[in-house]
Design a protein around this motif. Structure first.
Motif, PDB file in Angstrom:
ATOM      1  N   ALA A  31     -12.950   4.331  -6.683  1.00 56.87           N
ATOM      2  CA  ALA A  31     -11.821   4.241  -5.760  1.00 56.87           C
ATOM      3  C   ALA A  31     -11.296   2.816  -5.707  1.00 56.87           C
ATOM      4  O   ALA A  31     -11.965   1.868  -6.118  1.00 56.87           O
ATOM      5  CB  ALA A  31     -12.262   4.693  -4.369  1.00 56.87           C
ATOM      6  N   LEU A  32     -10.090   2.686  -5.163  1.00 53.70           N
ATOM      7  CA  LEU A  32      -9.456   1.396  -4.937  1.00 53.70           C
ATOM      8  C   LEU A  32      -9.358   1.185  -3.429  1.00 53.70           C
ATOM      9  O   LEU A  32      -8.809   2.033  -2.719  1.00 53.70           O
ATOM     10  CB  LEU A  32      -8.057   1.366  -5.560  1.00 53.70           C
ATOM     11  CG  LEU A  32      -7.254   0.088  -5.371  1.00 53.70           C
ATOM     12  CD1 LEU A  32      -7.884  -1.039  -6.185  1.00 53.70           C
ATOM     13  CD2 LEU A  32      -5.825   0.296  -5.787  1.00 53.70           C
ATOM     14  N   VAL A  33      -9.908   0.088  -2.925  1.00 53.26           N
ATOM     15  CA  VAL A  33      -9.936  -0.170  -1.483  1.00 53.26           C
ATOM     16  C   VAL A  33      -8.526  -0.492  -1.005  1.00 53.26           C
ATOM     17  O   VAL A  33      -7.888  -1.420  -1.492  1.00 53.26           O
ATOM     18  CB  VAL A  33     -10.906  -1.323  -1.149  1.00 53.26           C
ATOM     19  CG1 VAL A  33     -10.884  -1.624   0.338  1.00 53.26           C
ATOM     20  CG2 VAL A  33     -12.303  -0.987  -1.608  1.00 53.26           C
ATOM     21  N   ASP A  34      -8.044   0.298  -0.036  1.00 56.75           N
ATOM     22  CA  ASP A  34      -6.712   0.092   0.529  1.00 56.75           C
ATOM     23  C   ASP A  34      -6.796  -0.664   1.847  1.00 56.75           C
ATOM     24  O   ASP A  34      -5.985  -1.540   2.113  1.00 56.75           O
ATOM     25  CB  ASP A  34      -6.024   1.444   0.722  1.00 56.75           C
ATOM     26  CG  ASP A  34      -4.553   1.307   1.020  1.00 56.75           C
ATOM     27  OD1 ASP A  34      -3.898   0.476   0.362  1.00 56.75           O
ATOM     28  OD2 ASP A  34      -4.063   2.015   1.918  1.00 56.75           O
ATOM     29  N   GLU A  35      -7.759  -0.311   2.690  1.00 58.23           N
ATOM     30  CA  GLU A  35      -8.005  -1.006   3.961  1.00 58.23           C
ATOM     31  C   GLU A  35      -9.499  -0.998   4.213  1.00 58.23           C
ATOM     32  O   GLU A  35     -10.198  -0.075   3.813  1.00 58.23           O
ATOM     33  CB  GLU A  35      -7.311  -0.287   5.130  1.00 58.23           C
ATOM     34  CG  GLU A  35      -5.812  -0.261   5.073  1.00 58.23           C
ATOM     35  CD  GLU A  35      -5.228   0.533   6.242  1.00 58.23           C
ATOM     36  OE1 GLU A  35      -5.834   0.521   7.328  1.00 58.23           O
ATOM     37  OE2 GLU A  35      -4.190   1.163   6.038  1.00 58.23           O
ATOM     38  N   VAL A  40     -14.785   1.487   9.028  1.00 60.34           N
ATOM     39  CA  VAL A  40     -14.065   2.426   8.168  1.00 60.34           C
ATOM     40  C   VAL A  40     -13.505   1.706   6.954  1.00 60.34           C
ATOM     41  O   VAL A  40     -13.021   0.577   7.047  1.00 60.34           O
ATOM     42  CB  VAL A  40     -12.905   3.102   8.944  1.00 60.34           C
ATOM     43  CG1 VAL A  40     -12.101   4.010   8.045  1.00 60.34           C
ATOM     44  CG2 VAL A  40     -13.438   3.885  10.125  1.00 60.34           C
ATOM     45  N   MET A  41     -13.584   2.378   5.817  1.00 58.44           N
ATOM     46  CA  MET A  41     -12.963   1.886   4.596  1.00 58.44           C
ATOM     47  C   MET A  41     -12.042   2.987   4.075  1.00 58.44           C
ATOM     48  O   MET A  41     -12.482   4.108   3.853  1.00 58.44           O
ATOM     49  CB  MET A  41     -14.033   1.557   3.543  1.00 58.44           C
ATOM     50  CG  MET A  41     -13.469   1.078   2.236  1.00 58.44           C
ATOM     51  SD  MET A  41     -14.727   0.517   1.064  1.00 58.44           S
ATOM     52  CE  MET A  41     -15.688   1.979   0.813  1.00 58.44           C
ATOM     53  N   ILE A  42     -10.760   2.658   3.920  1.00 57.76           N
ATOM     54  CA  ILE A  42      -9.788   3.621   3.416  1.00 57.76           C
ATOM     55  C   ILE A  42      -9.558   3.305   1.949  1.00 57.76           C
ATOM     56  O   ILE A  42      -9.213   2.181   1.594  1.00 57.76           O
ATOM     57  CB  ILE A  42      -8.475   3.561   4.207  1.00 57.76           C
ATOM     58  CG1 ILE A  42      -8.749   3.883   5.677  1.00 57.76           C
ATOM     59  CG2 ILE A  42      -7.452   4.524   3.622  1.00 57.76           C
ATOM     60  CD1 ILE A  42      -7.552   3.704   6.572  1.00 57.76           C
ATOM     61  N   LYS A  49      -5.336   9.151  -0.031  1.00 61.70           N
ATOM     62  CA  LYS A  49      -6.193   8.245   0.729  1.00 61.70           C
ATOM     63  C   LYS A  49      -7.318   9.019   1.394  1.00 61.70           C
ATOM     64  O   LYS A  49      -7.099  10.100   1.952  1.00 61.70           O
ATOM     65  CB  LYS A  49      -5.384   7.508   1.788  1.00 61.70           C
ATOM     66  CG  LYS A  49      -4.402   6.521   1.219  1.00 61.70           C
ATOM     67  CD  LYS A  49      -3.723   5.726   2.301  1.00 61.70           C
ATOM     68  CE  LYS A  49      -2.749   4.729   1.704  1.00 61.70           C
ATOM     69  NZ  LYS A  49      -2.104   3.926   2.738  1.00 61.70           N
ATOM     70  N   VAL A  50      -8.527   8.437   1.346  1.00 63.34           N
ATOM     71  CA  VAL A  50      -9.716   9.045   1.950  1.00 63.34           C
ATOM     72  C   VAL A  50     -10.381   7.997   2.827  1.00 63.34           C
ATOM     73  O   VAL A  50     -10.534   6.847   2.425  1.00 63.34           O
ATOM     74  CB  VAL A  50     -10.705   9.532   0.870  1.00 63.34           C
ATOM     75  CG1 VAL A  50     -11.942  10.106   1.501  1.00 63.34           C
ATOM     76  CG2 VAL A  50     -10.048  10.546  -0.038  1.00 63.34           C
TER      77      VAL A  50
END
Length: 139
Positions: A31-35, A40-42, A49-50
């Motif tokens: 995955a690619l970390v968005d937030e 929590v890690m989105i 998005k997960v």
């Protein structure tokens, strides 16, 4: 009364069967970390998005930040857009390698070579500096 208890028992049996049939998935995903924050890690996975709960997660191979690529071992179902992360493995990006010849003579008059600046990044830097100056003037 007997009929009521029979109906209540049937409802309880159906509820237990439905809950016990829930499939628990243990898997890993790139995955690619968005937030990311403390709990929590989105991540972006195939364009969606997960949310991963990272309260109990182990972070291996380095600190994870926004924009990093990771391998997440999780418990849950990704189609529900929420899962619990067991461990998060940081995938390192290869850096640019500069070869320095230690036997070569040093030329103090040689031109210093740099990479050209991206115009978009310079605009953002200028806007940030302008905002910082405005903020310090207000105080």
């Amino acid at each position: 009364m007997r009929r009521f208890l029979g109906i209540l028992f049937a409802i309880a049996a159906v509820t237990v069967c439905m809950v016990s049939c829930h499939k628990v998935v243990r898997d890993d995903v790139r995955a690619l970390v968005d937030e990311i924050n403390d709990t929590v890690m989105i991540c972006k996975i195939d364009g969606s998005k997960v949310k991963f709960d990272i309260k109990e997660a182990r972070f291996t191979h380095g600190a994870v930040m926004y924009g990093d690529s990771v391998i997440v071992k999780y418990i849950g179902d990704l189609s529900m857009k929420r899962a619990f992360a067991e461990s998060v493995y940081l995938i390192e990006r290869p850096s640019q390698i500069i070869v320095i010849d230690k036997d070569a003579k040093i030329d103090p008059n040689a031109e210093v070579l740099t990479r050209p600046a991206d115009p978009d990044n310079t605009k953002l830097t200028e806007e940030g500096l302008k905002a910082a100056r405005a903020f310090t003037k207000k105080k």
